[in-house]
Scaffold this motif. Structure first.
Motif, mmCIF file in Angstrom:
data_model
loop_
_atom_site.group_PDB
_atom_site.id
_atom_site.type_symbol
_atom_site.label_atom_id
_atom_site.label_comp_id
_atom_site.label_asym_id
_atom_site.label_seq_id
_atom_site.Cartn_x
_atom_site.Cartn_y
_atom_site.Cartn_z
ATOM 1 N N SER A 127 8.455 89.429 -43.200
ATOM 2 C CA SER A 127 9.493 90.473 -43.122
ATOM 3 C C SER A 127 9.394 91.420 -44.315
ATOM 4 O O SER A 127 9.549 92.642 -44.176
ATOM 5 N N LEU A 128 9.145 90.855 -45.494
ATOM 6 C CA LEU A 128 9.010 91.671 -46.702
ATOM 7 C C LEU A 128 7.799 92.592 -46.607
ATOM 8 O O LEU A 128 7.863 93.768 -47.013
ATOM 9 N N PHE B 6 10.039 85.026 -44.364
ATOM 10 C CA PHE B 6 10.507 85.949 -45.400
ATOM 11 C C PHE B 6 9.374 86.862 -45.877
ATOM 12 O O PHE B 6 9.554 88.082 -46.021
ATOM 13 N N VAL C 299 10.669 95.732 -40.693
ATOM 14 C CA VAL C 299 11.145 94.349 -40.837
ATOM 15 C C VAL C 299 10.986 93.590 -39.525
ATOM 16 O O VAL C 299 10.554 92.435 -39.500
#
Length: 318
Positions: A296-297, A293, A242
């Motif tokens: 990070s995913l 997002f 992450v």
């Protein structure tokens, strides 16, 4: 794998404590190897920078076709044998129509002067016996009468083309149609490129996590011998993935905005030369959060695949 977790009376409290320790531990490990970390982050940032930049370019091009602040005009090219006075009279009559807001006459002599300035073919034009350019009437419709720009402009253009002085009618909405067609193709191309680069980020992070696991293989074995679960072993690596994705996403946004600042000056100058109010725009807040997002995913998924593969190969998966 760090200090042994302390159990508390509350399952939730214990779980939160585990995650807190995993976060601290993964960050500490991440920055212990500065060079390899920055190389990985740079690779992720570059991979994410391209689709973000293409998306930004596409959004700015779309704003050119969707801009309702400026009314598209219609250029009426007058026949060569029509005098300037007759063209002016026709323009005054057109201004009386309810659909038309303004009509501006561009005499052929003025058009020739502008053409010389723009093209630099002054010497070549001097060899011509007469001015080859026609008078032009630039018609601006009433914006409140344009509900469907393309359809209403076509109707008005067809009506204007019936006048005997008019040789050619040209709508400046034509370039909008072509640009929209190009943008539809570009959207699909950007989607494919983004998917391929997302896969690249996934592989980069997954490979980095796999190397981290190899470097800490003995540590993982010891943790398993003292009762560590697969979830306990996996957790720090997931957080590491992450962090790679998140920090790489932040770096990509920095690169995009630095490039944007480099383009602002030339774009504003070009808009000024064309008399446009177009202003280049940056990434929206929603797009910025989506990039962070998504990156990070991707880091989480890449880490999960790498750790899961290792646990299965060593039969530590529960």
């Amino acid at each position: 794998m760090g200090a042994k977790y302390h159990h508390s009376g509350s399952f939730l409290g214990s779980l939160m404590g585990h995650h807190k320790e995993a976060i601290v531990y993964s960050l500490a490990k991440l920055w212990q190897s500065n060079l390899s970390t920055w190389i990985t982050l740079a690779a992720i940032a570059i991979a994410l920078c391209l689709p973000a930049s293409l998306h930004l370019l596409l959004q700015n091009l779309k704003s050119l076709t969707d801009d309702k602040r400026e009314v598209p005009t219609i250029s009426l090219f007058i026949k060569q044998d029509i005098s300037e006075q007759r063209a002016r009279d026709r323009g005054e009559l057109l201004e009386e129509l309810s659909q038309i807001d303004k009509v501006v006459l561009v005499p052929r002599d003025e058009a020739l002067k502008d053409f010389r300035k723009i093209t630099g073919f002054a010497e070549t034009l001097e060899t011509l016996d007469e001015n080859p350019l026609p008078h032009v009437l630039v018609v601006t419709p009433h914006i409140n009468l344009i509900g469907n720009p393309e359809e209403d402009m076509e109707k008005l253009a067809a009506k204007l083309n019936t006048y005997p002085e008019i040789d050619l009618v040209q709508m400046d909405i034509e370039w909008v149609r072509r640009l929209r067609s190009i943008l539809r193709i570009a959207e699909r191309a950007i989607f494919v490129i983004s998917a391929l680069l997302a896969l690249t980020v996934l592989l980069v992070i997954g490979n980095t996590i796999r190397l981290n696991i190899e470097n800490r293989k003995e540590e993982i074995k010891v943790s398993k011998l003292i009762g560590a679960t697969a979830a306990y072993i996996r957790r720090p690596f997931l957080y590491t993935g992450v962090w790679y994705g998140l920090f790489g996403g932040v770096m990509s946004l920095v690169l995009v905005h630095l490039a944007l600042l480099w383009f602002v000056g030339p774009v504003n100058e070009l808009a000024r030369l064309y008399g446009s109010t177009f202003v280049i725009s940056g990434l929206s807040v929603a797009t910025t959060f989506f990039i962070l997002f998504a990156s990070s995913l991707l880091g989480l998924v890449g880490a999960w695949i790498a750790v899961g593969s290792h646990l299965r190969s060593t039969k530590l998966e529960e």
